[in-house]
Design a protein around this motif. Structure first.
Motif: not given
Length: 174
Positions: A12-16, A44-47, A52-54, A82-86
């Motif tokens: 939770v916290i890391m993902s946010m 990370l893939v699920s959250k 949030v489509d990252r 990776c950097s440009d797309e967030g």
């Protein structure tokens, strides 16, 4: 404040935190130890990916990988994307150290153009990335160290005599 195991630190916290910091300005790296790596990919893939489509990038690095000009260019493009797309780059501490050693090893073996590009990329990532470390007590432990040898395999000085010599020394009677 310390959160107990199962308290939602990683999921939770890391993902946010990662979602808010991966803003396209800096390269967002999540550093996890090897045992947590696979679980963190799923989190990370699920959250981030699903909600949030990252995109989550996973770029393992090892000295056994043979790198040339085209691979260095591909790495740079992937890092920029990776950097440009967030996006988020998931790495392990040993990947970071191996990437640095790859550049040094290329420098020693006279592959100066590739070595310079690898070391420039390492420096750029080191200066322009935001790192979030999961299980920091484990990753920052003084017990963690990546030991890699360079060059050709050679015998240790005075071997194998150095191991048998001590056995030949007479022991003092008590």
């Amino acid at each position: 404040m310390q959160l107990n195991m199962g308290g939602g630190k990683s999921s939770v916290i890391m993902s946010m935190l990662i979602a808010s910091l991966a803003d396209g300005d800096k390269l967002m790296r999540v550093i996890v130890a090897k045992p947590q790596s696979e679980q963190m990919v799923h989190i990370l893939v699920s959250k981030l990916g699903d909600l949030v489509d990252r995109q989550v990038f996973h770029l393992p690095s090892s000295r056994s990988i043979k790198v040339g000009q085209s691979e260095v260019s591909a790495l740079q493009k992937l890092r920029n994307r990776c950097s440009d797309e967030g996006g988020v780059l998931l790495v392990q501490p040993e990947h970071i150290l191996s990437f640095q050693l790859m550049g040094i090893e290329h420098k020693i073996s006279q592959k100066s153009r590739t070595a310079d590009q690898l070391l420039q990329q390492y420096e750029f990532i080191h200066r322009h990335s935001r790192d979030v470390v999961d299980e920091s007590d484990e990753n920052f432990s003084p017990k963690f160290e990546l030991v890699n040898s360079l060059g050709l395999q050679q015998l240790v000085d005075h071997s194998p005599k150095r191991w048998t010599c001590i056995q030949e020394v007479p022991q003092k009677e008590q």
